[in-house]
Design a protein around this motif. Structure first.
Motif, mmCIF file in Angstrom:
data_model
loop_
_atom_site.group_PDB
_atom_site.id
_atom_site.type_symbol
_atom_site.label_atom_id
_atom_site.label_comp_id
_atom_site.label_asym_id
_atom_site.label_seq_id
_atom_site.Cartn_x
_atom_site.Cartn_y
_atom_site.Cartn_z
ATOM 1 N N ALA A 223 68.909 29.020 39.639
ATOM 2 C CA ALA A 223 68.928 29.937 40.780
ATOM 3 C C ALA A 223 68.484 31.347 40.421
ATOM 4 N N THR A 224 68.584 31.742 39.158
ATOM 5 C CA THR A 224 68.306 33.137 38.785
ATOM 6 C C THR A 224 67.246 33.290 37.704
ATOM 7 N N TRP A 225 66.751 32.189 37.154
ATOM 8 C CA TRP A 225 65.862 32.268 35.981
ATOM 9 C C TRP A 225 64.607 33.087 36.264
ATOM 10 N N ARG A 226 63.966 32.844 37.389
ATOM 11 C CA ARG A 226 62.738 33.560 37.723
ATOM 12 C C ARG A 226 63.014 35.065 37.812
ATOM 13 N N HIS A 227 64.123 35.429 38.441
ATOM 14 C CA HIS A 227 64.501 36.835 38.553
ATOM 15 C C HIS A 227 64.760 37.447 37.182
ATOM 16 N N SER A 228 65.384 36.697 36.301
ATOM 17 C CA SER A 228 65.675 37.208 34.961
ATOM 18 C C SER A 228 64.386 37.549 34.216
ATOM 19 N N LEU A 229 63.414 36.637 34.246
ATOM 20 C CA LEU A 229 62.163 36.870 33.520
ATOM 21 C C LEU A 229 61.346 38.000 34.129
ATOM 22 N N ARG A 230 61.484 38.240 35.420
ATOM 23 C CA ARG A 230 60.724 39.305 36.070
ATOM 24 C C ARG A 230 61.420 40.658 35.982
ATOM 25 N N THR A 231 62.658 40.658 35.557
ATOM 26 C CA THR A 231 63.403 41.913 35.464
ATOM 27 C C THR A 231 63.448 42.451 34.043
ATOM 28 N N VAL A 232 63.422 41.581 33.051
ATOM 29 C CA VAL A 232 63.465 42.049 31.668
ATOM 30 C C VAL A 232 62.126 42.722 31.310
ATOM 31 N N ARG A 233 62.180 43.782 30.571
ATOM 32 C CA ARG A 233 60.967 44.497 30.185
ATOM 33 C C ARG A 233 60.157 43.675 29.174
ATOM 34 N N PRO A 234 58.842 43.926 29.067
ATOM 35 C CA PRO A 234 58.069 43.289 27.991
ATOM 36 C C PRO A 234 58.687 43.599 26.631
ATOM 37 N N GLY A 235 58.866 42.577 25.824
ATOM 38 C CA GLY A 235 59.516 42.750 24.532
ATOM 39 C C GLY A 235 61.028 42.728 24.592
ATOM 40 N N GLY A 236 61.580 42.569 25.807
ATOM 41 C CA GLY A 236 63.030 42.526 25.948
ATOM 42 C C GLY A 236 63.597 41.158 25.629
ATOM 43 N N THR A 237 64.889 40.989 25.903
ATOM 44 C CA THR A 237 65.611 39.785 25.490
ATOM 45 C C THR A 237 66.364 39.183 26.665
ATOM 46 N N VAL A 238 66.299 37.862 26.776
ATOM 47 C CA VAL A 238 67.131 37.111 27.708
ATOM 48 C C VAL A 238 68.041 36.221 26.875
ATOM 49 N N VAL A 239 69.342 36.413 26.995
ATOM 50 C CA VAL A 239 70.305 35.586 26.278
ATOM 51 C C VAL A 239 70.857 34.553 27.251
ATOM 52 N N VAL A 240 70.700 33.291 26.920
ATOM 53 C CA VAL A 240 71.141 32.194 27.772
ATOM 54 C C VAL A 240 72.456 31.645 27.229
ATOM 55 N N VAL A 241 73.506 31.699 28.056
ATOM 56 C CA VAL A 241 74.814 31.206 27.624
ATOM 57 C C VAL A 241 75.282 30.022 28.464
ATOM 58 N N GLY A 242 74.566 29.703 29.537
ATOM 59 C CA GLY A 242 74.963 28.589 30.379
ATOM 60 C C GLY A 242 73.963 28.387 31.496
ATOM 61 N N LEU A 243 74.128 27.281 32.221
ATOM 62 C CA LEU A 243 73.223 26.920 33.308
ATOM 63 C C LEU A 243 74.047 26.305 34.442
ATOM 64 N N THR A 244 74.840 27.120 35.113
ATOM 65 C CA THR A 244 75.761 26.571 36.104
ATOM 66 C C THR A 244 75.033 25.959 37.302
ATOM 67 N N THR A 245 73.785 26.363 37.562
ATOM 68 C CA THR A 245 73.018 25.760 38.653
ATOM 69 C C THR A 245 71.935 24.815 38.144
ATOM 70 N N GLY A 246 71.979 24.477 36.868
ATOM 71 C CA GLY A 246 71.034 23.510 36.318
ATOM 72 C C GLY A 246 69.841 24.148 35.623
ATOM 73 N N GLU A 247 69.021 23.282 35.031
ATOM 74 C CA GLU A 247 67.829 23.718 34.309
ATOM 75 C C GLU A 247 66.815 24.347 35.270
ATOM 76 N N PRO A 248 66.126 25.426 34.844
ATOM 77 C CA PRO A 248 65.073 25.996 35.695
ATOM 78 C C PRO A 248 63.979 24.977 35.962
ATOM 79 N N GLU A 249 63.495 24.946 37.203
ATOM 80 C CA GLU A 249 62.428 24.017 37.551
ATOM 81 C C GLU A 249 61.106 24.448 36.924
#
Length: 319
Positions: A223-249
């Protein structure tokens, strides 16, 4: 003894697989210690276990629970580190894979729990049993995601997806205490307002445009993966700790490599991380947000709050 157990897998109605009643006392094991539980907090891990995720039927009945604070037979006040086995584990075979209490061994939603002696950390006098019992899973995961896996530094911008849950609440409080500019997403206006009261610089609807951030803490998934990748700056970090709504499509790997985004997985934390978290809470005056404290006999009511998404912060059971 009284315990809350998963008695059978129930994927569609997790509470139908819950039993609250008498359960055998913990059996003695070499290198293990029995703790009389004073407080134990609930996690979505308990709901997943009731659904049969990570807990097959052949291991049931299994006492639920990963978090607890209590007292050993010799009077030591302790917090239980829930990770058993793995490279840092003690008290089990060296080649035993990492697991959490309530996956291979009975968990903490009981009057007493047996754990490897290595898994016990001294409870600081400045924390109550209820407060300390909130820390070993959601708060420890948030601590490690922010400061170890995420490498956050004071002044940086952090996006936390999903206001209200134990992990998101912990990340908001810890991030604010460390001087981070925390933005939280949440569907419910009341939860967003409560996140601001806990120290979030901003709380917005899911998918809302926000200034680019240095770090995203992602526990929602699809539900939020696309938003996460579009909000983090280039060279930034996304830490994944869970997937309560399932794997990103759509994982959008092109964006990941073209913008050199670091995607890091993080699960729980080490015993040393838990000790550091306890010290931080005491020294900085940080306290877990507690949604409700219920008797162990009312475990069904507490778990229903998680299943229905009614909680804000941690639900704690007292035997």
């Amino acid at each position: 003894m009284l315990a809350a157990t998963a008695v059978r897998p129930s994927p569609d109605d997790p509470l139908a697989g819950l039993g609250v009643g008498d359960h055998p006392e913990p059996a003695p094991r070499p290198g293990w210690t029995t703790v009389t539980v004073r407080a134990a907090s609930l996690n979505h891990h308990d709901v997943f276990s009731l659904r049969g995720v990570g807990l097959p039927a052949e291991r049931m009945p299994m006492v639920l629970g990963t978090d607890a604070a209590g007292v050993t037979d010799d009077g030591r006040e302790v917090v239980v580190h829930a990770v058993v086995g793995g490279p840092d584990g003690r008290g089990v075979d060296a080649d035993e894979p990492r697991s959490l209490l309530s996956e291979r061994y009975d968990g903490t939603l009981a009057e007493r729990v047996a754990v490897p002696a290595w898994n016990l950390v001294d409870k600081p006098a400045g924390l109550s049993f209820v407060e300390a019992a909130c820390l070993p899973t959601a708060w420890l995961t948030a601590y490690r995601a922010l400061f170890v896996a995420g490498g956050a530094r004071p002044g940086q911008r952090v996006l936390v997806q999903g206001a209200g849950g134990g992990f998101a609440t912990a990340a908001t409080v810890l991030g604010a205490a460390a001087g981070l500019e925390v933005t939280v997403t949440g569907r419910d206006p009341d939860r967003r307002e409560r996140a601001r009261a806990l120290g979030a610089a901003a709380a917005v609807e899911p998918g809302a445009r926000v200034p680019r951030v240095d770090l995203v803490l992602e526990s929602v998934g699809r539900a939020t993966w696309r938003h996460s990748l579009r909000t983090v700056r280039p060279g930034g970090t996304v830490v994944v700790v869970g997937l309560t709504t399932g794997e990103p499509e759509a994982p959008e790997l092109t964006r990941v490599f073209f913008q050199e985004i670091r995607v890091v997985g993080s699960t729980m934390g080490t015993r040393a991380d838990l000790e550091d978290l306890l010290r931080l809470c005491v020294r900085a005056g940080v306290r877990p947000v507690v949604d409700a404290v219920l008797p162990l006999a009312q475990a069904r009511e507490g778990l229903a709050r998680l299943v229905e998404g009614r909680q804000f912060g941690k639900v704690v059971l007292e035997p």
